[in-house]
Design a protein around this motif. Structure first.
Motif, mmCIF file in Angstrom:
data_model
loop_
_atom_site.group_PDB
_atom_site.id
_atom_site.type_symbol
_atom_site.label_atom_id
_atom_site.label_comp_id
_atom_site.label_asym_id
_atom_site.label_seq_id
_atom_site.Cartn_x
_atom_site.Cartn_y
_atom_site.Cartn_z
ATOM 1 N N ARG A 1 0.842 -1.203 0.000
ATOM 2 C CA ARG A 1 0.000 0.000 0.000
ATOM 3 C C ARG A 1 0.877 1.253 0.000
ATOM 4 N NH1 ARG A 1 -5.358 -1.299 1.990
ATOM 5 N NH2 ARG A 1 -5.440 -3.374 2.921
ATOM 6 N N SER B 1 1.419 4.339 -2.828
ATOM 7 C CA SER B 1 1.169 5.726 -2.450
ATOM 8 C C SER B 1 2.386 6.607 -2.692
ATOM 9 C CB SER B 1 0.763 5.801 -0.972
ATOM 10 O OG SER B 1 -0.477 5.167 -0.746
ATOM 11 N N THR C 1 -0.134 8.926 2.000
ATOM 12 C CA THR C 1 -1.339 8.095 2.051
ATOM 13 C C THR C 1 -2.562 8.952 2.320
ATOM 14 O OG1 THR C 1 -0.076 6.203 2.865
ATOM 15 C CG2 THR C 1 -2.441 6.160 3.212
ATOM 16 N N ASP C 2 -3.638 8.690 1.609
ATOM 17 C CA ASP C 2 -4.899 9.409 1.800
ATOM 18 C C ASP C 2 -5.601 8.850 3.028
ATOM 19 O OD1 ASP C 2 -7.319 10.680 1.708
ATOM 20 O OD2 ASP C 2 -7.838 10.085 -0.327
ATOM 21 N N TRP C 3 -5.482 9.551 4.165
ATOM 22 C CA TRP C 3 -6.024 9.029 5.424
ATOM 23 C C TRP C 3 -7.537 9.197 5.537
ATOM 24 C CZ3 TRP C 3 -8.307 13.006 8.047
ATOM 25 C CH2 TRP C 3 -7.849 14.312 7.794
ATOM 26 N N ASN D 1 -10.234 6.329 0.371
ATOM 27 C CA ASN D 1 -9.565 5.760 -0.802
ATOM 28 C C ASN D 1 -9.063 4.350 -0.517
ATOM 29 O OD1 ASN D 1 -8.651 5.737 -3.433
ATOM 30 N ND2 ASN D 1 -6.688 6.676 -2.937
ATOM 31 N N ASN E 1 -7.889 3.115 2.184
ATOM 32 C CA ASN E 1 -6.699 2.955 3.018
ATOM 33 C C ASN E 1 -6.944 1.839 4.024
ATOM 34 O OD1 ASN E 1 -7.736 3.965 5.599
ATOM 35 N ND2 ASN E 1 -7.630 6.017 4.749
ATOM 36 N N THR F 1 1.576 4.043 8.711
ATOM 37 C CA THR F 1 0.385 3.254 9.029
ATOM 38 C C THR F 1 -0.299 3.782 10.281
ATOM 39 O OG1 THR F 1 1.336 1.280 8.007
ATOM 40 C CG2 THR F 1 -0.462 0.948 9.563
ATOM 41 N N THR G 1 -2.047 7.059 9.436
ATOM 42 C CA THR G 1 -3.263 6.859 8.652
ATOM 43 C C THR G 1 -4.396 6.347 9.529
ATOM 44 O OG1 THR G 1 -1.999 6.416 6.641
ATOM 45 C CG2 THR G 1 -4.265 5.600 6.708
ATOM 46 N N TYR H 1 -7.737 8.504 10.594
ATOM 47 C CA TYR H 1 -9.016 8.025 10.088
ATOM 48 C C TYR H 1 -10.005 7.778 11.228
ATOM 49 C CZ TYR H 1 -12.452 5.303 7.501
ATOM 50 O OH TYR H 1 -13.621 4.855 6.929
#
Length: 362
Positions: free
Chosen positions: A61, A65, A162-164, A167, A169, A198, A201, A205
């Protein structure tokens, strides 16, 4: 530069982004495996099997990214060499994506990296630049960048690449997979800290979704994140080395975000190694040392929940496959040479699993 002169690089970037989108569409999500331990009635354990990615680890992942970030920021050009510093798993994933995009890739890695990881990078067409002093990987990667390579810079950019918010994730995936489970909003999510991407993110989130789920970072004993988190000291360094690759950084990396982490659990290397053996017995396949670190932290958190009479769920990650450590963590002779005997820790962890009592570890 004229629009016409800019056309070829921009066309290549558009094609490269389309290639990455197609790869993401072809990649199925990873399984969320459930375990129930007799000592913890009412507490469900889930482990997201990130080793199932095409490149065999959680870092698949991240690598995607980082390439997207480099392309969308205009940092990666057609035919440009790519470089990054890594302890192994990220390098394997980055080498795989470099081959997908037709780019040359160099991984700057400590000489002590598991031999299987080095071989895997090379098998994907990557070059390994090995350094004897692990603390020099950053400077060596910067040297390659100064010579024209695009530095993906996982340690500097992971938390922002990374798109937190979504998308697909890892955090969004976990919460979505738990939707129909008895405890859809876990009490804890547990992960290690390598780049910090990680944990950043997941922590962001959880807040974005307004969830009460807490985030725990599982660290090898004495590693920099744990020491820095407790004192909020970004200059903290590790007090001892670890054999658990991918986590337990010697310094506080730029992507380590302290304020979104609710707890840090430090785990001795012998306990991590013992726990990865137990994962094999419960799940039927081998995983690496950082997965064992995560399991130990999960059990400690569950023991606290049990003492308070709480029920719920705990989620963690299976980070990479154990086969990468056949000549290190799974090799009895290698363990003996390094003065590591996980036998007592394995007995103690079995006792915790059976009784729910963390005092078995004392």
């Amino acid at each position: 530069m004229s629009a016409a002169a800019d056309g070829a690089p921009r066309d290549w970037t558009i094609d490269a982004l389309a290639t990455l989108r197609r790869e993401a569409a072809r990649s199925a999500d990873t399984h969320l495996l459930r375990l129930a331990f007799p000592g913890f009635p009412g507490i469900d354990f889930y482990f997201k099997d990130e080793a199932a990615h095409p490149t065999g680890s959680l870092k698949h992942r991240l690598a995607r990214s980082l390439y997207l970030y480099a392309l969308c920021n205009g940092r990666l050009r057609p035919g440009q060499r790519v470089v990054d510093a890594s302890s192994g798993s990220t390098a394997i994933s980055e080498a795989w994506f470099a081959r997908l995009l037709g780019l040359e890739f160099t991984a700057v890695m400590p000489t002590c990296t598991a031999p299987r990881k080095i071989a895997d990078v090379q098998a994907l067409g990557g070059h390994c630049d090995l350094v004897d002093d692990a603390s020099q990987v950053y400077e060596r990667a910067a040297w390659h960048a100064a010579d024209g390579a695009c530095h993906l810079d996982q340690f500097g950019l992971a938390e922002r690449a990374t798109d937190w918010r979504g998308n697909n994730n890892i955090a969004e995936s976990i919460i979505g997979q738990l939707a129909d489970e008895p405890h859809p909003h876990p009490a804890w999510i547990v992960c290690g800290a390598g780049t910090g991407g990680t944990s950043a993110t997941i922590g962001r989130y959880l807040r974005y979704r307004g969830l009460h789920t807490r985030l725990c970072v599982a660290e090898p004993t004495g590693a920099a994140f744990a020491r820095g988190w407790r004192s909020r000291d970004r200059d903290a360094v590790a007090s001892q080395a670890t054999v658990i690759e991918g986590i337990g950084r010697p310094r506080v990396e730029p992507g380590f975000l302290f304020d979104i982490v609710d707890e840090v659990v430090e785990v001795p290397d012998t306990a991590s190694i013992a726990a990865m053996r137990l994962l094999e017995q419960h799940l039927g396949r081998r995983y690496g040392g950082s997965s064992g670190t995560n399991l130990v932290a999960c059990l400690q958190l569950a023991a606290r929940m049990r003492e308070r009479g709480e029920t719920g769920s705990i989620v963690s990650l299976l980070c990479d496959p154990g086969e990468r450590y056949d000549r290190t963590l799974y090799d009895p002779q290698w363990l003996a040479r390094n003065g590591l005997d996980p036998a007592l820790a394995e007995v103690a962890l079995r006792g915790v699993i059976a009784s729910g009592d963390w005092r078995q570890m004392s």
